[in-house]
Design an enzyme around this catalytic site. Structure first.
Site, PDB file in Angstrom:
ATOM      1  N   GLU A 294       0.888  -1.175   0.000  1.00 50.15           N
ATOM      2  CA  GLU A 294       0.000   0.000   0.000  1.00 50.15           C
ATOM      3  C   GLU A 294       0.915   1.211   0.000  1.00 50.15           C
ATOM      4  O   GLU A 294       1.796   1.334   0.855  1.00 50.15           O
ATOM      5  CB  GLU A 294      -0.909  -0.011   1.231  1.00 50.15           C
ATOM      6  CG  GLU A 294      -1.831  -1.236   1.299  1.00 50.15           C
ATOM      7  CD  GLU A 294      -2.713  -1.413   0.072  1.00 50.15           C
ATOM      8  OE1 GLU A 294      -3.042  -0.412  -0.586  1.00 50.15           O
ATOM      9  OE2 GLU A 294      -3.041  -2.569  -0.254  1.00 50.15           O
ATOM     10  N   CYS A 328      -1.405   8.895   4.239  1.00 43.82           N
ATOM     11  CA  CYS A 328      -1.472   8.560   2.818  1.00 43.82           C
ATOM     12  C   CYS A 328      -2.809   8.997   2.241  1.00 43.82           C
ATOM     13  O   CYS A 328      -2.931   9.265   1.060  1.00 43.82           O
ATOM     14  CB  CYS A 328      -1.272   7.067   2.636  1.00 43.82           C
ATOM     15  SG  CYS A 328      -2.339   6.133   3.725  1.00 43.82           S
TER      16      CYS A 328
HETATM   17  P1  NAD Z   1       9.218   5.191   2.660  1.00 42.22           P
HETATM   18  O1  NAD Z   1       8.872   4.566   1.343  1.00 42.22           O
HETATM   19  O2  NAD Z   1      10.280   6.218   2.680  1.00 42.22           O
HETATM   20  O3  NAD Z   1       9.662   4.063   3.692  1.00 42.22           O
HETATM   21  C1  NAD Z   1       8.839   2.947   3.962  1.00 42.22           C
HETATM   22  C2  NAD Z   1       9.714   1.831   4.479  1.00 42.22           C
HETATM   23  O4  NAD Z   1      10.527   1.345   3.411  1.00 42.22           O
HETATM   24  C3  NAD Z   1      10.676   2.266   5.591  1.00 42.22           C
HETATM   25  O5  NAD Z   1      10.771   1.238   6.555  1.00 42.22           O
HETATM   26  C4  NAD Z   1      11.981   2.425   4.830  1.00 42.22           C
HETATM   27  O6  NAD Z   1      13.119   2.320   5.642  1.00 42.22           O
HETATM   28  C5  NAD Z   1      11.882   1.279   3.859  1.00 42.22           C
HETATM   29  N1  NAD Z   1      12.761   1.360   2.684  1.00 42.22           N
HETATM   30  C6  NAD Z   1      13.129   2.451   1.994  1.00 42.22           C
HETATM   31  N2  NAD Z   1      13.932   2.105   0.968  1.00 42.22           N
HETATM   32  C7  NAD Z   1      14.078   0.756   1.031  1.00 42.22           C
HETATM   33  C8  NAD Z   1      14.780  -0.199   0.250  1.00 42.22           C
HETATM   34  N3  NAD Z   1      15.502   0.168  -0.815  1.00 42.22           N
HETATM   35  N4  NAD Z   1      14.699  -1.508   0.607  1.00 42.22           N
HETATM   36  C9  NAD Z   1      13.943  -1.894   1.669  1.00 42.22           C
HETATM   37  N5  NAD Z   1      13.259  -1.025   2.438  1.00 42.22           N
HETATM   38  C10 NAD Z   1      13.318   0.279   2.117  1.00 42.22           C
HETATM   39  O7  NAD Z   1       7.844   5.754   3.273  1.00 42.22           O
HETATM   40  P2  NAD Z   1       7.599   6.586   4.609  1.00 42.22           P
HETATM   41  O8  NAD Z   1       8.170   7.959   4.438  1.00 42.22           O
HETATM   42  O9  NAD Z   1       7.980   5.812   5.816  1.00 42.22           O
HETATM   43  O10 NAD Z   1       6.006   6.662   4.595  1.00 42.22           O
HETATM   44  C11 NAD Z   1       5.315   7.579   3.817  1.00 42.22           C
HETATM   45  C12 NAD Z   1       4.803   6.950   2.554  1.00 42.22           C
HETATM   46  O11 NAD Z   1       3.974   5.836   2.888  1.00 42.22           O
HETATM   47  C13 NAD Z   1       3.918   7.891   1.772  1.00 42.22           C
HETATM   48  O12 NAD Z   1       4.184   7.759   0.398  1.00 42.22           O
HETATM   49  C14 NAD Z   1       2.509   7.416   2.111  1.00 42.22           C
HETATM   50  O13 NAD Z   1       1.540   7.748   1.151  1.00 42.22           O
HETATM   51  C15 NAD Z   1       2.725   5.948   2.231  1.00 42.22           C
HETATM   52  N6  NAD Z   1       1.686   5.309   3.043  1.00 42.22           N
HETATM   53  C16 NAD Z   1       0.729   4.598   2.395  1.00 42.22           C
HETATM   54  C17 NAD Z   1      -0.293   4.001   3.123  1.00 42.22           C
HETATM   55  C18 NAD Z   1      -1.376   3.214   2.441  1.00 42.22           C
HETATM   56  O14 NAD Z   1      -2.093   2.488   3.120  1.00 42.22           O
HETATM   57  N7  NAD Z   1      -1.520   3.329   1.137  1.00 42.22           N
HETATM   58  C19 NAD Z   1      -0.306   4.123   4.508  1.00 42.22           C
HETATM   59  C20 NAD Z   1       0.705   4.841   5.135  1.00 42.22           C
HETATM   60  C21 NAD Z   1       1.712   5.427   4.382  1.00 42.22           C
END
Ligand code: NAD
Length: 543
Positions: A294, A328
């Site tokens: 998501e 989000c």
């Molecule tokens: P992010 O994508 O920066 O990080 C999410 C996770 O991925 C973190 O744990 C991060 O350390 C990890 N990550 C980053 N790069 C990685 C890689 N190369 N390999 C493995 N893991 C990696 O997101 P964020 O800033 O923590 O959260 C915000 C984002 O999440 C926004 O885009 C928001 O819209 C989305 N979000 C979506 C929902 C939904 O239900 N659709 C809910 C909450 C947040």
């Protein structure tokens, strides 16, 4: 020996506490916040199997609204810790998978009740401190939504297990719902404590073992989640928490033959990268990994001329700015009819200009800080960009200051350009962009909403006219996975509005629904014949 068909307690949503002025619950929660704020800084370990791992590489933890204050550190790991977490998970796998579902249900029901009771203040205070959520935002996320995830998923699990095929005379057909053959990798975002817990708990509840990599900026509450799981009786190794760089974890996990599933929530770009990495490694795996993600949103509000201006203003001020727009689902673009804008504008501006901003310790602060310096710089960069554009104007907010905390004023932008950058790209902060449309061009505006961004997470239609509501619902069929009518596009409740979006916003496997749990099982069909044939010949072969 469970020789009866047990029923689980019927799931009901956890009541949201109000924390009104002078209430005992408010006094108690603020006291817990103060305790965590003032105590000796904690040292948060990684949780691998039965071990709590502390390393030399300690990273500081600070409240985003008070970033000079150090409330603790967390131990950072490397690839060897990820390998250890996978080994611990696979070691725990057989015993966990063999445990009757009733025992797994009991663990998560117990976790829900612990969180509703003795863990509630600590989980909420950790979320207020570590992620800068005000009391109410912490309560609806870290307490209520997490409790709901545990309770409702237990119920959905039993519904899945009850789903059985028909049988015919002399034959008994059965379906069993095996956990995946390997481990699940849960990668979680900073913005919802409940999502972090659920991305681990949902696969574990279905009998899987999990390696969990939380976001660095959610570690404080992640640690409380691990303590909650332990106290609820989750066996060692079922959920292992590693705090490492995402790519470091990915390098080990995505090269492992028993990688069986990714449960991700976060940004679209990271998810696409992970999907590609998994695809490129497909020959390495024992089975096809389940990929559930998501991701981001560019959530719209469509306002019709028949809508009530006060409802519109409130849907926008709450929908766009609660938790500083870091949901989000946050409303980030709105389309308003030119013939009602003059009525809506003063109400909206009055509401937004009355917001108080500051520490989460002060309950009257509707707005707190954005999560960290990186987010602050990104969002303020967008605001600087907007200020330079001839086709956009900032009508509220626009200032920011990171001297004490990462504070950004709730900002409203008006643009005359339907493809303006902040109508298309996710900012993930307190910035709302408005486009004023000609009320005679409803159809064109609905097409614009549908086509402006790559995302399709949430959206809202504000109108009294039922013909318009009906038309907008049809025209925006694929524009949002969660559609709201006459409400803000945020605040989905487990069991009531299963959550998830399509297109660039994710796989839409609906967190907190049976649809999601089905992704963490691999069904085995069993056919048993009671009187088996003893001759290969069929009647049609008679000469
Ligand atoms: P992010 O994508 O920066 O990080 C999410 C996770 O991925 C973190 O744990 C991060 O350390 C990890 N990550 C980053 N790069 C990685 C890689 N190369 N390999 C493995 N893991 C990696 O997101 P964020 O800033 O923590 O959260 C915000 C984002 O999440 C926004 O885009 C928001 O819209 C989305 N979000 C979506 C929902 C939904 O239900 N659709 C809910 C909450 C947040």
């Amino acid at each position: 020996m469970a020789n009866a068909f047990f029923k689980v307690p019927e799931a009901v949503n956890e009541p949201v506490k109000a924390y009104g002025k002078g209430s005992q619950e408010r006094t108690d929660l603020l006291a817990e916040y103060q305790r965590l704020y003032s105590q000796k800084p904690i040292e948060i370990p990684m949780y691998i199997g039965s071990n709590q791992i502390h390393t030399e590489d300690k990273r500081p933890l600070s409240p985003p609204h008070d970033h000079k204050k150090c409330i603790g550190t967390f131990s950072y790991g490397n690839a060897s810790h990820v390998q250890q977490a996978i080994d611990a998970a696979l070691n725990a796998k057989n015993a966990w998978a063999a445990l009757p579902w009733t025992e797994r249900a009991a663990i998560f029901l117990k976790a829900a009740d612990l969180l509703a009771g003795p863990y509630r203040n600590r989980m909420n205070a950790a979320t207020m401190l570590g992620q800068s959520k005000n009391i109410f935002q912490a309560e609806i996320d870290a307490a209520c939504e997490m409790i709901d995830f545990f309770r409702f998923n237990v119920q959905y699990m039993t519904q899945i297990y009850q789903e059985q095929p028909i049988s015919s005379p002399g034959i008994w057909n059965r379906l069993e719902y095996r956990p995946l053959e390997g481990f699940v990798f849960a990668v979680t975002p900073f913005n919802f404590t409940a999502i972090a817990a659920n991305l681990c708990a949902a696969p574990a509840m279905m009998g899987n073992v999990v390696v969990w990599k939380p976001a660095d900026s959610q570690i404080y509450s992640a640690h409380v989640i691990m303590e909650l799981f332990k106290e609820a009786g989750l066996p060692d190794g079922v959920i292992n928490m590693v705090t490492v760089e995402g790519p470091v974890a990915g390098e080990v996990v995505f090269n492992h033959p028993y990688f069986a599933g990714l449960h991700f929530t976060g940004s679209t770009s990271v998810f696409k990268h992970l999907w590609k990495t998994i695809g490129n490694s497909i020959e390495k795996y024992k089975s096809y990994p389940r990929i559930v993600g998501e991701t981001g949103g560019k959530d719209f509000v469509f306002v019709h001329e028949s809508a009530d201006p006060a409802i519109v203003a409130t849907a926008l001020s709450r929908g766009a700015f609660e938790y500083q727009g870091q949901k989000c689902s946050a409303a980030s673009r709105a389309y308003l009819p030119s013939n009602r804008w003059d009525e809506i504008k003063p109400i909206l501006l009055k509401q937004v200009q009355s917001f108080k901003m500051g520490s989460t310790y002060e309950p009257s602060n509707f707005i707190n800080a954005v999560i960290d310096e990186k987010a602050f710089d990104k969002i303020s960069g967008f605001i600087d960009f907007i200020k330079e554009q001839p086709d956009a104007e900032i009508i509220a907010g626009g200032k920011y200051d990171k001297s004490v905390g990462y504070f950004i004023e709730p900002t409203i932008v008006l643009t005359t350009n339907p493809s303006f950058r902040t109508l298309c790209e996710e900012i993930f902060g307190p910035v709302l962009t408005l486009f004023i449309y000609d009320p005679n061009q409803v159809d064109e505006t609905l097409s614009l909403i549908d086509q402006t961004s790559d995302y399709a997470l949430t959206g809202a239609i504000l109108a009294k006219d039922r013909y318009v509501i009906q038309k907008a619902m049809a025209r925006l069929e694929h524009s949002a996975g969660n559609l709201y009518i006459n409400d803000k596009p945020t605040g989905a409740v487990v069991g009531q509005q299963p959550f998830g979006g399509a297109r660039g916003s994710g796989t839409n496997d609906k967190a907190g629904a049976a649809m999601n749990l089905l992704r963490w099982v691999s069904a085995r069909t069993i056919k048993e014949t009671f009187v088996s044939p003893t001759d290969y010949r069929y009647p049609f072969m008679e000469e």
